[in-house]
Design an enzyme around this catalytic site. Structure first.
Site, mmCIF file in Angstrom:
data_model
loop_
_atom_site.group_PDB
_atom_site.id
_atom_site.type_symbol
_atom_site.label_atom_id
_atom_site.label_comp_id
_atom_site.label_asym_id
_atom_site.label_seq_id
_atom_site.Cartn_x
_atom_site.Cartn_y
_atom_site.Cartn_z
ATOM 1 N N LYS A 9 40.740 33.439 40.222
ATOM 2 C CA LYS A 9 41.968 33.968 40.478
ATOM 3 C C LYS A 9 42.521 33.730 41.754
ATOM 4 O O LYS A 9 43.620 33.561 42.266
ATOM 5 C CB LYS A 9 42.033 35.396 40.058
ATOM 6 C CG LYS A 9 43.351 36.036 40.275
ATOM 7 C CD LYS A 9 43.306 37.546 39.535
ATOM 8 C CE LYS A 9 42.216 38.474 39.866
ATOM 9 N NZ LYS A 9 42.338 38.949 41.216
ATOM 10 N N ARG A 84 45.256 47.054 39.134
ATOM 11 C CA ARG A 84 43.867 46.963 38.902
ATOM 12 C C ARG A 84 43.693 48.026 37.754
ATOM 13 O O ARG A 84 42.803 48.092 36.680
ATOM 14 C CB ARG A 84 42.890 47.073 39.719
ATOM 15 C CG ARG A 84 42.628 45.713 40.451
ATOM 16 C CD ARG A 84 41.126 45.858 40.988
ATOM 17 N NE ARG A 84 40.947 44.450 41.450
ATOM 18 C CZ ARG A 84 40.138 44.315 42.649
ATOM 19 N NH1 ARG A 84 39.625 45.305 43.172
ATOM 20 N NH2 ARG A 84 39.864 43.234 42.957
ATOM 21 N N ARG A 121 27.073 31.916 42.465
ATOM 22 C CA ARG A 121 27.547 31.735 43.950
ATOM 23 C C ARG A 121 26.361 31.944 44.941
ATOM 24 O O ARG A 121 25.779 32.979 44.894
ATOM 25 C CB ARG A 121 28.684 32.875 44.008
ATOM 26 C CG ARG A 121 29.919 32.573 43.184
ATOM 27 C CD ARG A 121 31.078 33.606 43.575
ATOM 28 N NE ARG A 121 32.320 33.418 42.788
ATOM 29 C CZ ARG A 121 33.264 34.168 42.862
ATOM 30 N NH1 ARG A 121 32.968 35.234 43.315
ATOM 31 N NH2 ARG A 121 34.218 33.860 42.166
ATOM 32 N N ARG A 148 24.644 35.279 46.682
ATOM 33 C CA ARG A 148 25.373 36.272 47.406
ATOM 34 C C ARG A 148 24.984 37.607 46.965
ATOM 35 O O ARG A 148 24.675 38.074 45.718
ATOM 36 C CB ARG A 148 27.012 36.089 46.963
ATOM 37 C CG ARG A 148 27.825 35.746 48.082
ATOM 38 C CD ARG A 148 29.270 35.561 47.827
ATOM 39 N NE ARG A 148 29.832 36.547 46.807
ATOM 40 C CZ ARG A 148 31.055 36.429 46.408
ATOM 41 N NH1 ARG A 148 31.727 35.613 47.051
ATOM 42 N NH2 ARG A 148 31.454 37.261 45.506
ATOM 43 N N ARG A 159 30.742 44.596 37.580
ATOM 44 C CA ARG A 159 31.958 44.260 37.812
ATOM 45 C C ARG A 159 32.718 43.742 36.460
ATOM 46 O O ARG A 159 33.824 44.140 36.460
ATOM 47 C CB ARG A 159 32.008 42.912 38.854
ATOM 48 C CG ARG A 159 31.592 43.280 40.506
ATOM 49 C CD ARG A 159 31.429 42.204 40.927
ATOM 50 N NE ARG A 159 32.466 41.251 41.508
ATOM 51 C CZ ARG A 159 32.732 40.257 42.044
ATOM 52 N NH1 ARG A 159 31.601 39.551 42.328
ATOM 53 N NH2 ARG A 159 33.868 39.586 42.279
#
Ligand SMILES: [Zn+2]
Length: 207
Positions: A9, A84, A121, A148, A159
Site C-alpha cells: 500500500k 485505521r 523483508r 527486519r 499486525r
C-alpha cells in the site's frame, strides 16, 4: 487507500500520489514528523507504534485535519494508513464535507501471501539499508542481511490480527458506497498500479 500490512500500500500510494501530483499523507510519517508539544503523548504514540499497535484516534484525527489543511493538499491527496478504525473513518467524512468525493481503494491480498511477504523483508545488519528479495548481501555496503526486527513472526501475526480486527470493519463501512473500488494486490506491482489508476479514474476521471 486501504490494505493490510504487506499489501504494498505504501509503495502504491507513493506512486499514485506522484503520478497525480498530490501529496501522500501517511499517518505514520506525519506522526513521526509532527512536533507534538506534549512529550508524554509523543512517547506514548511511539511506544504503541513500536509494539505494532495503533495510536489514539483523537490524536491521529487532529494531526490529519491539520495536514489536509496545508496548501499542497488543496487539489487532493492520498491518505495512506488512515483511517485505521471506524472511530477515525466517521470523523474523516466530516473533515471532507466540502471536498468530496472520497475515493476508497482497497488493495486485497490473501493472508498466506501477506505472511510470506512480511517475513521475507530484510535489512542490512551493518547499515540498516532495506534489501530486496533477490539480494544476497547489502546493496549499499555488502553487509549481512537479517530479518527486519519488527517482522519477527509473532509481530507479523499481531499486525495482521490487529488489521483484521480494526480495519476490516472499515472496508465494510465503505464497501457499499459508489466511490469504493477493490483492487487485486496479488499481482505484479505494475499491474496493481495500473488497476489503482483505472479504479480512481472510473470515479473521478483522469487517466
Ligand atoms: Zn549495509
Amino acid at each position: 487507500m486501504l490494505g493490510p500490512p504487506g499489501a504494498g500500500k505504501g509503495t502504491q500510494a507513493e506512486r499514485f500520489a506522484r503520478d497525480r501530483r498530490v501529496p501522500r499523507v501517511s499517518t505514520g510519517d506525519v506522526l513521526r514528523q509532527a512536533q507534538i508539544e506534549d512529550e508524554a503523548t509523543h512517547r506514548r504514540a511511539k511506544l504503541l507504534m513500536d509494539a505494532g499497535h495503533l495510536v489514539d484516534d483523537d490524536l491521529v484525527i487532529g494531526i490529519v485535519r491539520h495536514r489536509l489543511a496545508a496548501p499542497d493538499a488543496s487539489a487532493g491527496f492520498v491518505l495512506d494508513g488512515f483511517p485505521r478504525t471506524l472511530l477515525q473513518a466517521e470523523p474523516l467524512d466530516h473533515l471532507l464535507d466540502d471536498r468530496q468525493p472520497l475515493v476508497v481503494v482497497d488493495i486485497e491480498v490473501p493472508e498466506a501471501t501477506l505472511v510470506d511477504r512480511l517475513r521475507s523483508r530484510r535489512v542490512c545488519a551493518s547499515c540498516g539499508t532495506p534489501a530486496t528479495a533477490a539480494l544476497m548481501v547489502c546493496g549499499a555496503c555488502g553487509g549481512k542481511l537479517v530479518p527486519r526486527r519488527d517482522d519477527d513472526f509473532a509481530v507479523v501475526q499481531e499486525r495482521l490480527r490487529v488489521y483484521a480486527e480494526q480495519s476490516q470493519p472499515i472496508v465494510e463501512f465503505y464497501r457499499r458506497r459508489p466511490t469504493f473500488r477493490s483492487v487485486d494486490g496479488d499481482q505484479p506491482q505494475e499491474s496493481v498500479a495500473a488497476d489503482i489508476a483505472a479504479a480512481v479514474a472510473s470515479v473521478v476521471g483522469g487517466r
